[in-house]
Design an enzyme around this catalytic site. Structure first.
Site, PDB file in Angstrom:
ATOM      1  N   LYS A   1      -4.826  11.623 -18.406  1.00 32.66           N
ATOM      2  CA  LYS A   1      -4.878  12.457 -19.597  1.00 32.66           C
ATOM      3  C   LYS A   1      -3.585  12.313 -20.410  1.00 32.66           C
ATOM      4  O   LYS A   1      -3.321  11.255 -20.927  1.00 32.66           O
ATOM      5  CB  LYS A   1      -5.175  13.897 -19.197  1.00 32.66           C
TER       6      LYS A   1
ATOM      7  N   TYR B   1     -11.121  22.685 -12.890  1.00 33.73           N
ATOM      8  CA  TYR B   1     -11.604  21.334 -13.118  1.00 33.73           C
ATOM      9  C   TYR B   1     -12.832  21.061 -12.244  1.00 33.73           C
ATOM     10  O   TYR B   1     -12.773  21.179 -11.024  1.00 33.73           O
ATOM     11  CB  TYR B   1     -10.501  20.314 -12.855  1.00 33.73           C
TER      12      TYR B   1
ATOM     13  N   ARG C   1       0.820  -1.224   0.000  1.00 31.87           N
ATOM     14  CA  ARG C   1       0.000   0.000   0.000  1.00 31.87           C
ATOM     15  C   ARG C   1       0.847   1.263   0.000  1.00 31.87           C
ATOM     16  O   ARG C   1       0.517   2.224  -0.663  1.00 31.87           O
ATOM     17  CB  ARG C   1      -1.023  -0.016   1.147  1.00 31.87           C
TER      18      ARG C   1
ATOM     19  N   ASP D   1      -2.130  22.393 -10.637  1.00 32.31           N
ATOM     20  CA  ASP D   1      -2.655  21.332 -11.496  1.00 32.31           C
ATOM     21  C   ASP D   1      -2.150  21.617 -12.906  1.00 32.31           C
ATOM     22  O   ASP D   1      -2.617  22.538 -13.573  1.00 32.31           O
ATOM     23  CB  ASP D   1      -4.190  21.328 -11.443  1.00 32.31           C
TER      24      ASP D   1
HETATM   25  C1  LIG Z   1      -9.259  14.928 -15.414  1.00 37.51           C
HETATM   26  C2  LIG Z   1      -8.699  16.035 -14.604  1.00 37.51           C
HETATM   27  C3  LIG Z   1      -8.587  15.933 -13.212  1.00 37.51           C
HETATM   28  C4  LIG Z   1      -9.066  14.716 -12.448  1.00 37.51           C
HETATM   29  O1  LIG Z   1      -8.337  13.581 -12.805  1.00 37.51           O
HETATM   30  P1  LIG Z   1      -8.954  12.080 -12.798  1.00 37.51           P
HETATM   31  O2  LIG Z   1      -7.800  11.267 -13.248  1.00 37.51           O
HETATM   32  O3  LIG Z   1     -10.125  12.066 -13.713  1.00 37.51           O
HETATM   33  O4  LIG Z   1      -9.358  11.797 -11.381  1.00 37.51           O
HETATM   34  C5  LIG Z   1      -8.035  17.001 -12.534  1.00 37.51           C
HETATM   35  N1  LIG Z   1      -7.625  18.117 -13.175  1.00 37.51           N
HETATM   36  C6  LIG Z   1      -7.719  18.243 -14.512  1.00 37.51           C
HETATM   37  C7  LIG Z   1      -7.242  19.491 -15.164  1.00 37.51           C
HETATM   38  C8  LIG Z   1      -8.263  17.218 -15.267  1.00 37.51           C
HETATM   39  O5  LIG Z   1      -8.382  17.351 -16.595  1.00 37.51           O
END
Ligand SMILES: *Cc1c(COP(=O)(O)O)cnc(C)c1O
Length: 382
Positions: free
Chosen positions: A204, A106, A54, A179
């Site tokens: 992504k 987001y 974990r 982010d």
């Molecule tokens: C998709 C996304 C998230 C969340 O990620 P997940 O892998 O879907 O949990 C956060 N920030 C941005 C900019 C995103 O495109």
């Protein structure tokens, strides 16, 4: 397994292509094995060494090392999703702490901040993050613990001056997390601009093939705050599976050529769409008329990313009809895959969304640019 690539000798795209050039010591394998063991033999004296999957899964090591290398960080941690990575940053704070996040960001994280995080006790302020005066006014020195920035931010692609945000945060005794999912390490390195943490939805661009869910954090320093975040991951158990970590590393090997190609196509489409009679506005950091263009030029390199949005001249119904008519673009959420996606965000986000109803979000894939434009053109014309 060898050490990291020497960052002074090899370029970032070289290190990504070879996933740092690690070789499996037991087999000389160039592609890594998949570690599945949940437990590890302890030494007779119970000294140092891995104990349990974990918090110490060796399947994460190479992908974490590569990501830390690409971001110029001291360490990285993989999570089960981008949301798991992001929420772990906030859960590592204490109830009563004040945090500042963007008004438009987001969607799922915004919803979580305004819902669960507030109930849990975080004091959350949303601001127009691109407005430095508004940001400065929202920060409460001594009380604000974290500034959360997304740049470019979904789905208007608003740029935030990361270096300026870092100065504001640090002057107030707060930390800055960015982010950077949309920018990717190809176009931006927030830690080099003064951020303390970088977050990615690895679902992504990092993975890049729309076939797994993963998240990641990279830290500038392996300090106490980082230990707290790692403890949240271990204790709440938002850990990635071994196979997913392996797939993610495979995807990351082609990160640079994929993202460069997507950004090149996105810029060409943005320029063409800006001249389209059915399009009122193109939102793309690479266009000189875009409000955040100067900041984008200052803190992004090698392109402006593969995400853009268009606003339909004739409003919400026309935008929806456009999305209904595409034949090549896939009408789906998410971003960063090899296939181009189109999405009517206001429909997804619902009544309290700050996103305009005439907006269509485009994630540019690896298809031929002329095909992509032709399909949008016929869909826009109706
Ligand atoms: C998709 C996304 C998230 C969340 O990620 P997940 O892998 O879907 O949990 C956060 N920030 C941005 C900019 C995103 O495109």
């Amino acid at each position: 397994m060898t050490d990291r690539h020497d960052a002074k000798r090899w370029q970032a795209d070289t290190s990504a292509a070879q996933a740092l050039g690690w070789i499996d010591a037991s087999t000389q394998a160039v592609a890594p094995p998949i570690h599945m063991s949940s437990t590890f033999l302890r030494r007779a004296d119970y000294g140092a060494g891995r104990a349990y999957i974990r918090d110490e899964n060796p399947a994460f090591d190479q992908a974490e090392a590569l990501l830390a290398h690409l971001e110029g960080g001291a360490g990285a941690a993989l999570f089960a999703s981008g949301m798991a990575a992001a929420t772990s940053v906030f859960m590592a704070l204490s109830p009563g702490d004040h945090v500042v996040a963007p008004r438009v960001m987001y969607w799922s994280l915004r919803k979580w901040l305004l819902g669960y995080a507030r109930e849990w006790g975080l004091d959350v302020t949303l601001v127009e993050m691109s407005d430095q005066a508004a940001l400065a006014a929202a920060i409460r020195p001594g009380r604000t613990r974290l500034l959360w920035v997304e740049s470019p931010a979904n789905p208007l692609w608003t740029l935030t001056d990361i270096a300026a945000a870092a100065r504001l945060a640090h002057a107030a005794g707060a930390r800055l997390a960015v982010d950077s999912t949309v920018a990717t390490p190809v176009h931006c390195q927030p830690l080099q601009l003064g951020a303390d943490l970088v977050m990615h939805s690895a679902t992504k661009y990092l993975n890049g093939h729309s076939d797994l869910c993963a998240g990641a954090l990279v830290t500038a320093q392996e300090d106490e705050a980082w230990d707290r975040i790692r403890a949240v991951r271990a204790n709440l158990g938002a850990i990635l599976g071994s196979v997913e970590a392996w797939l993610l590393l495979r995807g990351m090997r082609s990160l640079f050529p994929r993202v460069r190609q997507q950004s090149t196509t996105a810029l060409a489409l943005a320029q063409q769409l800006a001249r389209h009679t059915a399009v009122a506005e193109v939102l793309y950091p690479g266009l000189p008329e875009f409000p955040g263009h100067a900041i984008a030029c200052a803190q992004m390199q090698d392109g402006f990313g593969g995400m853009l949005s268009i606003r339909h001249r004739d409003g919400r119904a026309a935008a929806l009809a456009t999305a209904a008519r595409v034949e090549l673009w896939q009408r789906a959420t998410s971003l960063g895959g090899t296939e181009s996606l189109i999405e009517h965000r206001a429909s997804i986000e619902g009544a309290d969304s700050p996103v305009p109803g005439d907006l269509l979000r485009l994630s540019v894939g690896l298809e031929n640019a002329a095909d992509l434009y032709a399909d949008l053109d016929q869909a826009l014309r109706g």
